[in-house]
Design an enzyme around this catalytic site. Structure first.
Site, short mmCIF file in Angstrom:
data_model
loop_
_atom_site.label_atom_id
_atom_site.label_comp_id
_atom_site.label_asym_id
_atom_site.label_seq_id
_atom_site.Cartn_x
_atom_site.Cartn_y
_atom_site.Cartn_z
N LEU A 33 37.48 29.03 48.22
CA LEU A 33 37.44 27.62 47.81
C LEU A 33 37.35 26.77 49.09
O LEU A 33 37.89 27.16 50.12
CB LEU A 33 38.73 27.24 47.06
CG LEU A 33 38.93 27.84 45.67
CD1 LEU A 33 40.29 27.40 45.11
CD2 LEU A 33 37.84 27.40 44.71
N LYS A 62 49.58 31.85 53.70
CA LYS A 62 48.52 30.91 53.36
C LYS A 62 48.88 29.49 53.82
O LYS A 62 48.02 28.76 54.31
CB LYS A 62 48.27 30.93 51.85
CG LYS A 62 47.62 32.24 51.38
CD LYS A 62 47.49 32.26 49.87
CE LYS A 62 46.85 33.56 49.39
NZ LYS A 62 46.87 33.70 47.93
N ALA A 120 40.48 32.24 48.40
CA ALA A 120 39.33 33.14 48.20
C ALA A 120 38.00 32.38 48.29
O ALA A 120 37.11 32.53 47.46
CB ALA A 120 39.43 33.85 46.85
N LYS A 147 45.08 37.96 56.00
CA LYS A 147 45.77 36.73 56.41
C LYS A 147 46.59 36.90 57.68
O LYS A 147 47.14 35.92 58.20
CB LYS A 147 46.70 36.29 55.27
CG LYS A 147 45.96 35.78 54.05
CD LYS A 147 46.88 35.56 52.88
CE LYS A 147 47.06 36.78 52.05
NZ LYS A 147 45.94 37.25 51.26
N GLY A 182 40.64 37.28 43.43
CA GLY A 182 39.65 38.17 42.84
C GLY A 182 38.74 38.73 43.92
O GLY A 182 38.34 38.02 44.85
N GLY A 209 46.57 43.09 35.63
CA GLY A 209 45.99 43.20 36.98
C GLY A 209 46.13 41.93 37.80
O GLY A 209 45.45 41.78 38.81
N ASP A 267 53.25 36.14 50.93
CA ASP A 267 51.82 35.93 50.97
C ASP A 267 51.51 34.42 50.99
O ASP A 267 50.62 33.96 51.70
CB ASP A 267 51.20 36.60 49.73
CG ASP A 267 49.72 36.84 49.90
OD1 ASP A 267 49.34 37.50 50.87
OD2 ASP A 267 48.95 36.34 49.06
N1 LIG Z 1 42.13 41.34 46.07
C1 LIG Z 1 41.97 40.01 46.14
O1 LIG Z 1 41.72 39.33 45.14
C2 LIG Z 1 42.12 39.30 47.47
C3 LIG Z 1 41.85 37.92 47.56
C4 LIG Z 1 41.91 37.27 48.79
C5 LIG Z 1 42.28 38.00 49.92
N2 LIG Z 1 42.59 39.32 49.79
C6 LIG Z 1 42.98 40.06 50.98
O2 LIG Z 1 41.94 40.99 51.27
C7 LIG Z 1 42.52 42.12 51.91
C8 LIG Z 1 42.12 43.38 51.15
O3 LIG Z 1 42.63 43.29 49.83
P1 LIG Z 1 42.37 44.48 48.79
O4 LIG Z 1 42.85 43.98 47.48
O5 LIG Z 1 40.98 44.97 48.94
O6 LIG Z 1 43.39 45.59 49.38
P2 LIG Z 1 43.39 47.16 49.07
O7 LIG Z 1 42.69 47.45 47.81
O8 LIG Z 1 44.80 47.61 49.26
O9 LIG Z 1 42.49 47.78 50.25
C9 LIG Z 1 42.90 47.78 51.60
C10 LIG Z 1 41.93 48.64 52.39
O10 LIG Z 1 42.28 48.53 53.76
C11 LIG Z 1 42.22 49.83 54.34
N3 LIG Z 1 43.02 49.87 55.56
C12 LIG Z 1 44.36 49.69 55.71
N4 LIG Z 1 44.71 49.81 57.00
C13 LIG Z 1 43.57 50.05 57.68
C14 LIG Z 1 43.28 50.29 59.04
N5 LIG Z 1 44.24 50.27 59.96
N6 LIG Z 1 41.98 50.52 59.41
C15 LIG Z 1 40.99 50.54 58.47
N7 LIG Z 1 41.22 50.33 57.14
C16 LIG Z 1 42.49 50.10 56.76
C17 LIG Z 1 42.74 50.74 53.25
O11 LIG Z 1 42.40 52.08 53.53
P3 LIG Z 1 42.67 53.29 52.49
O12 LIG Z 1 41.62 53.13 51.42
O13 LIG Z 1 42.46 54.50 53.31
O14 LIG Z 1 44.06 53.09 52.01
C18 LIG Z 1 42.01 50.15 52.04
O15 LIG Z 1 40.71 50.69 51.95
C19 LIG Z 1 44.04 41.87 51.96
O16 LIG Z 1 44.38 41.33 53.20
C20 LIG Z 1 44.25 40.86 50.85
O17 LIG Z 1 45.39 40.06 51.04
C21 LIG Z 1 42.48 39.99 48.61
#
Ligand SMILES: NC(=O)c1ccc[n+]([C@@H]2O[C@H](COP(=O)([O-])OP(=O)(O)OC[C@H]3O[C@@H](n4cnc5c(N)ncnc54)[C@H](OP(=O)(O)O)[C@@H]3O)[C@@H](O)[C@H]2O)c1
Length: 325
Positions: free
Chosen positions: A114, A183, A112, A80, A286, A165, A179
């Site tokens: 929608l 949005k 996500a 975001k 999710g 979770g 957050d």
């Molecule tokens: N989870 C959801 O349901 C959801 C829904 C909508 C949007 N989002 C958004 O999607 C994004 C990812 O969410 P997530 O839940 O997957 O987060 P996460 O599990 O914390 O994963 C973040 C990933 O980003 C990597 N990263 C951080 N800084 C980086 C950099 N400078 N260069 C390359 N990679 C980097 C991290 O590396 P390491 O593995 O080395 O730490 C990790 O692999 C976030 O912005 C979140 O707000 C998530």
């Protein structure tokens, strides 16, 4: 053939890799994967991707979106911090798209995937004037407040949500409202409003006096008592020139009070929808739906002339991607 670079191999990045494997689409080639520890495949610049997928929450990565777009690389993001951070960054992204013709896919950033942003943009493109946008945009806070009837302390519910979770490992990230601010900024800017981050008033639920979440219990109980039998909701609202994120008491027939679980709900008020708002509701969090939304944005690029001309390239990373994820 679309060459894809994927940044981030956390929940969302892994779901993107799994989905690419399941799709097994010869028109998509994952040429680079990176996280903070390792990269697979040629470097980002050597891989010359057609599209960079940002599945990080990194400000440093989001700060490069405009630069990549200016090079003509498309950017598809769940992060975001591109259009949801400073207005200057959001405007730089617009300008880079206009200058290079590259596209910015942000369906995954709010709800996500929608059809929220796409509906706002379609309404504006059709000449509609958006008067207000209000929504329940945090699945974790929706889940918590749907259960908060005073029978158990709020901090107990926060703990349960963590175990299930639904919250970030540190629930203060959800409770701070930051957050949701991002949005709302993304939605309002899509509605044509040039809001700065500081234009949004944010009511944080994080205790100000100390770290213990139990400090939330008394003030949350007082808010519930003041609601006189109605439910509390954590609402993001840009309406009548005011942008605010925080607790609201909503009547049970309010469109934002419907839904269940971690559902997101958004009401769009416009000249076209003057009597009743357009309401969009559904699962707004999710990793799987987020990854699907990102790949939808990638598929939407297929009408770009560059892809019919590009030569197939080796899909170096999928198998290894699982190993580094
Ligand atoms: N989870 C959801 O349901 C959801 C829904 C909508 C949007 N989002 C958004 O999607 C994004 C990812 O969410 P997530 O839940 O997957 O987060 P996460 O599990 O914390 O994963 C973040 C990933 O980003 C990597 N990263 C951080 N800084 C980086 C950099 N400078 N260069 C390359 N990679 C980097 C991290 O590396 P390491 O593995 O080395 O730490 C990790 O692999 C976030 O912005 C979140 O707000 C998530």
């Amino acid at each position: 053939m679309i060459r894809i670079a994927l940044l981030g191999t956390g929940n969302v990045g892994r779901a993107v890799i799994a989905r690419l494997e399941a799709l097994d689409d010869p028109g998509l080639s994952l040429v680079h994967i990176g996280n903070t520890r390792v990269t697979v495949g040629p470097s980002l610049h050597e891989s010359a991707p057609h599209v960079v997928l940002d599945a990080t929450a990194s400000d440093a990565v989001a700060a490069r979106h405009a630069e990549w777009l200016a090079r003509g690389w498309h950017v598809v993001t769940a992060n975001k911090l591109g259009r949801g951070a400073s207005l200057a960054r959001a405007e730089a992204i617009e300008q880079a798209c206009t200058a290079s013709g590259a596209r910015y896919g942000d369906s995954a950033t709010v709800g996500a995937g929608l059809p929220l942003l796409r509906s706002l943009r379609a309404l504006r493109a059709g000449g509609d004037a958006i008067h207000g946008v209000a929504g329940v945009l945090s699945g974790s806070l929706a889940w918590l407040l749907a259960r908060f009837d005073g029978s158990v302390p709020f901090s107990t519910l926060v703990h349960e949500a963590g175990v299930a979770g639904y919250t970030e490992p540190d629930p203060r990230i959800d409770l701070s409202g930051e957050d949701v601010r991002r949005k709302l900024l993304i939605l309002a800017r899509a509605a044509g409003v040039a809001l700065e981050a500081h234009d949004v008033q944010v009511e944080s639920l994080v205790p100000t006096e100390g770290d213990a979440l139990a400090l939330l219990d008394a003030p949350m109980r007082a808010r519930l008592d003041a609601a006189r039998g109605q439910r509390l909701h954590f609402v993001a609202r840009w309406q009548a020139g005011v942008a605010r994120v925080g607790l609201e008491t909503l009547a049970s027939n309010d469109p934002l009070a419907a839904g269940s679980g971690t559902d997101n709900r958004v009401a769009i008020h416009s000249a076209r929808y003057a009597q009743q708002p357009l309401v969009i509701q559904g699962p707004g969090a999710g990793a799987e739906v987020t990854a699907a939304a990102m790949l939808d944005d990638v598929f939407a690029l297929r009408d770009q002339p560059a892809f019919s001309a590009a030569r197939p390239s080796k899909n170096v990373a999928i198998g290894i991607g699982r190993a580094i994820a």
